[in-house]
Design a protein around this motif. Sequence first.
Motif, PDB file in Angstrom:
ATOM      1  N   GLY A 219       0.782  -1.217   0.000  1.00  0.00           N
ATOM      2  CA  GLY A 219       0.000   0.000   0.000  1.00  0.00           C
ATOM      3  C   GLY A 219       0.817   1.272   0.000  1.00  0.00           C
ATOM      4  N   PHE A 220       0.504   2.117   0.980  1.00  0.00           N
ATOM      5  CA  PHE A 220       1.112   3.446   1.058  1.00  0.00           C
ATOM      6  C   PHE A 220       2.622   3.369   1.268  1.00  0.00           C
ATOM      7  CE2 PHE A 220       2.076   7.422   3.359  1.00  0.00           C
ATOM      8  CZ  PHE A 220       1.727   8.308   2.352  1.00  0.00           C
ATOM      9  N   ALA A 221       3.084   2.389   2.040  1.00  0.00           N
ATOM     10  CA  ALA A 221       4.515   2.255   2.299  1.00  0.00           C
ATOM     11  C   ALA A 221       5.275   1.954   1.013  1.00  0.00           C
ATOM     12  CB  ALA A 221       4.763   1.166   3.333  1.00  0.00           C
ATOM     13  N   ALA A 222       4.741   1.083   0.185  1.00  0.00           N
ATOM     14  CA  ALA A 222       5.393   0.768  -1.088  1.00  0.00           C
ATOM     15  C   ALA A 222       5.369   1.967  -2.023  1.00  0.00           C
ATOM     16  CB  ALA A 222       4.705  -0.424  -1.744  1.00  0.00           C
ATOM     17  N   LEU A 223       4.268   2.699  -2.017  1.00  0.00           N
ATOM     18  CA  LEU A 223       4.154   3.877  -2.870  1.00  0.00           C
ATOM     19  C   LEU A 223       5.159   4.951  -2.468  1.00  0.00           C
ATOM     20  CD1 LEU A 223       2.465   5.264  -5.134  1.00  0.00           C
ATOM     21  CD2 LEU A 223       1.099   6.239  -3.288  1.00  0.00           C
ATOM     22  N   THR A 224       5.279   5.218  -1.177  1.00  0.00           N
ATOM     23  CA  THR A 224       6.215   6.248  -0.740  1.00  0.00           C
ATOM     24  C   THR A 224       7.667   5.814  -0.942  1.00  0.00           C
ATOM     25  OG1 THR A 224       6.122   5.472   1.552  1.00  0.00           O
ATOM     26  CG2 THR A 224       4.624   7.265   0.919  1.00  0.00           C
ATOM     27  N   ALA A 225       7.958   4.541  -0.753  1.00  0.00           N
ATOM     28  CA  ALA A 225       9.327   4.054  -0.997  1.00  0.00           C
ATOM     29  C   ALA A 225       9.675   4.178  -2.476  1.00  0.00           C
ATOM     30  CB  ALA A 225       9.472   2.613  -0.528  1.00  0.00           C
ATOM     31  N   ALA A 226       8.739   3.868  -3.352  1.00  0.00           N
ATOM     32  CA  ALA A 226       8.985   4.014  -4.794  1.00  0.00           C
ATOM     33  C   ALA A 226       9.141   5.482  -5.179  1.00  0.00           C
ATOM     34  CB  ALA A 226       7.841   3.379  -5.579  1.00  0.00           C
ATOM     35  N   ALA A 227       8.329   6.364  -4.589  1.00  0.00           N
ATOM     36  CA  ALA A 227       8.440   7.794  -4.873  1.00  0.00           C
ATOM     37  C   ALA A 227       9.792   8.325  -4.417  1.00  0.00           C
ATOM     38  CB  ALA A 227       7.313   8.554  -4.191  1.00  0.00           C
ATOM     39  N   PHE A 228      10.258   7.884  -3.245  1.00  0.00           N
ATOM     40  CA  PHE A 228      11.568   8.302  -2.767  1.00  0.00           C
ATOM     41  C   PHE A 228      12.674   7.807  -3.687  1.00  0.00           C
ATOM     42  CE2 PHE A 228      15.406   7.117  -0.421  1.00  0.00           C
ATOM     43  CZ  PHE A 228      15.842   8.386  -0.071  1.00  0.00           C
ATOM     44  N   THR A 229      12.582   6.572  -4.142  1.00  0.00           N
ATOM     45  CA  THR A 229      13.608   6.008  -5.015  1.00  0.00           C
ATOM     46  C   THR A 229      13.673   6.751  -6.341  1.00  0.00           C
ATOM     47  OG1 THR A 229      13.257   3.852  -3.981  1.00  0.00           O
ATOM     48  CG2 THR A 229      14.410   3.874  -6.086  1.00  0.00           C
ATOM     49  N   VAL A 230      12.524   7.042  -6.926  1.00  0.00           N
ATOM     50  CA  VAL A 230      12.491   7.778  -8.194  1.00  0.00           C
ATOM     51  C   VAL A 230      13.027   9.197  -8.011  1.00  0.00           C
ATOM     52  CG1 VAL A 230      10.917   8.772  -9.913  1.00  0.00           C
ATOM     53  CG2 VAL A 230      10.658   6.397  -9.218  1.00  0.00           C
ATOM     54  N   THR A 231      12.655   9.842  -6.914  1.00  0.00           N
ATOM     55  CA  THR A 231      13.134  11.194  -6.650  1.00  0.00           C
ATOM     56  C   THR A 231      14.642  11.208  -6.416  1.00  0.00           C
ATOM     57  OG1 THR A 231      11.000  11.737  -5.687  1.00  0.00           O
ATOM     58  CG2 THR A 231      12.824  13.217  -5.177  1.00  0.00           C
ATOM     59  N   ALA A 232      15.152  10.232  -5.694  1.00  0.00           N
ATOM     60  CA  ALA A 232      16.588  10.159  -5.445  1.00  0.00           C
ATOM     61  C   ALA A 232      17.357   9.902  -6.748  1.00  0.00           C
ATOM     62  CB  ALA A 232      16.897   9.072  -4.421  1.00  0.00           C
ATOM     63  N   ALA A 233      16.833   9.034  -7.601  1.00  0.00           N
ATOM     64  CA  ALA A 233      17.484   8.771  -8.877  1.00  0.00           C
ATOM     65  C   ALA A 233      17.465  10.008  -9.774  1.00  0.00           C
ATOM     66  CB  ALA A 233      16.803   7.593  -9.584  1.00  0.00           C
ATOM     67  N   THR A 234      16.359  10.734  -9.777  1.00  0.00           N
ATOM     68  CA  THR A 234      16.270  11.967 -10.563  1.00  0.00           C
ATOM     69  C   THR A 234      17.233  13.014 -10.037  1.00  0.00           C
ATOM     70  OG1 THR A 234      13.948  11.492 -11.018  1.00  0.00           O
ATOM     71  CG2 THR A 234      14.693  13.748 -11.380  1.00  0.00           C
ATOM     72  N   ALA A 235      17.332  13.142  -8.719  1.00  0.00           N
ATOM     73  CA  ALA A 235      18.264  14.106  -8.130  1.00  0.00           C
ATOM     74  C   ALA A 235      19.708  13.748  -8.469  1.00  0.00           C
ATOM     75  CB  ALA A 235      18.071  14.162  -6.622  1.00  0.00           C
ATOM     76  N   LEU A 236      20.049  12.471  -8.438  1.00  0.00           N
ATOM     77  CA  LEU A 236      21.400  12.044  -8.803  1.00  0.00           C
ATOM     78  C   LEU A 236      21.681  12.329 -10.273  1.00  0.00           C
ATOM     79  CD1 LEU A 236      24.004  10.646  -7.904  1.00  0.00           C
ATOM     80  CD2 LEU A 236      22.955   8.491  -8.599  1.00  0.00           C
ATOM     81  N   PHE A 237      20.699  12.059 -11.129  1.00  0.00           N
ATOM     82  CA  PHE A 237      20.845  12.346 -12.556  1.00  0.00           C
ATOM     83  C   PHE A 237      21.081  13.835 -12.794  1.00  0.00           C
ATOM     84  CE2 PHE A 237      18.686  13.667 -16.510  1.00  0.00           C
ATOM     85  CZ  PHE A 237      19.514  13.038 -17.426  1.00  0.00           C
ATOM     86  N   LEU A 238      20.294  14.682 -12.140  1.00  0.00           N
ATOM     87  CA  LEU A 238      20.457  16.123 -12.298  1.00  0.00           C
ATOM     88  C   LEU A 238      21.764  16.610 -11.685  1.00  0.00           C
ATOM     89  CD1 LEU A 238      16.860  17.478 -11.754  1.00  0.00           C
ATOM     90  CD2 LEU A 238      18.156  17.393 -13.872  1.00  0.00           C
ATOM     91  N   LEU A 239      22.221  15.974 -10.625  1.00  0.00           N
ATOM     92  CA  LEU A 239      23.491  16.337 -10.020  1.00  0.00           C
ATOM     93  C   LEU A 239      24.650  16.034 -10.958  1.00  0.00           C
ATOM     94  CD1 LEU A 239      24.882  17.328  -7.382  1.00  0.00           C
ATOM     95  CD2 LEU A 239      25.073  14.919  -6.749  1.00  0.00           C
ATOM     96  N   LEU A 240      24.548  14.939 -11.699  1.00  0.00           N
ATOM     97  CA  LEU A 240      25.625  14.555 -12.606  1.00  0.00           C
ATOM     98  C   LEU A 240      25.584  15.315 -13.931  1.00  0.00           C
ATOM     99  CD1 LEU A 240      25.667  10.699 -12.051  1.00  0.00           C
ATOM    100  CD2 LEU A 240      27.282  12.388 -11.182  1.00  0.00           C
ATOM    101  N   TYR A 241      24.398  15.514 -14.497  1.00  0.00           N
ATOM    102  CA  TYR A 241      24.295  16.092 -15.834  1.00  0.00           C
ATOM    103  C   TYR A 241      23.736  17.501 -15.853  1.00  0.00           C
ATOM    104  CZ  TYR A 241      25.408  11.511 -17.611  1.00  0.00           C
ATOM    105  OH  TYR A 241      26.046  10.350 -17.890  1.00  0.00           O
ATOM    106  N   GLY A 242      23.173  17.986 -14.765  1.00  0.00           N
ATOM    107  CA  GLY A 242      22.615  19.330 -14.716  1.00  0.00           C
ATOM    108  C   GLY A 242      23.638  20.445 -14.839  1.00  0.00           C
ATOM    109  N   PRO A 243      24.803  20.333 -14.192  1.00  0.00           N
ATOM    110  CA  PRO A 243      25.776  21.430 -14.302  1.00  0.00           C
ATOM    111  C   PRO A 243      26.291  21.653 -15.721  1.00  0.00           C
ATOM    112  CG  PRO A 243      26.297  20.074 -12.407  1.00  0.00           C
ATOM    113  CD  PRO A 243      25.210  19.376 -13.165  1.00  0.00           C
TER     114      PRO A 243
END
Length: 111
Positions: A82-106
């Motif tokens: 339920g909600f726990a799986a949804l929030t864990a997936a949202a955190f994982t996607v957000t963390a991956a996006t932040a890492l991607f932007l950290l590497l290629y955004g500059p």
Amino acid sequence: MRLRRAAKGVGRFLVEACGEVVGEAVLSVLACVLLGGLALIAYLSWSFSPRFTIAGAGLLSLVLAHGAWQAFRDPTKRHRRGFAALTAAAFTVTAATALFLLLYGPGCGCL
């Protein structure tokens, strides 16, 4: 025979180098588009309602904090549901996006 092998080696190197250059360019353009989209969403949200923007950012922060807690806590015998799986997936996607932007955004020239 040696000349042919050397020519094939040089050809493989050139194809690999061109592939890496094109891949870097595609990832940089993708980072610029993603950064621009996030900035546009923030601008439109703020222009619509600053209160809803701050409330939404707070709610999103709580969801991501719950997802981080779910992702990094000790695993139990049960699977997340339920909600726990949804929030864990949202955190994982957000963390991956932040890492991607950290590497290629500059490398983006739009900033």
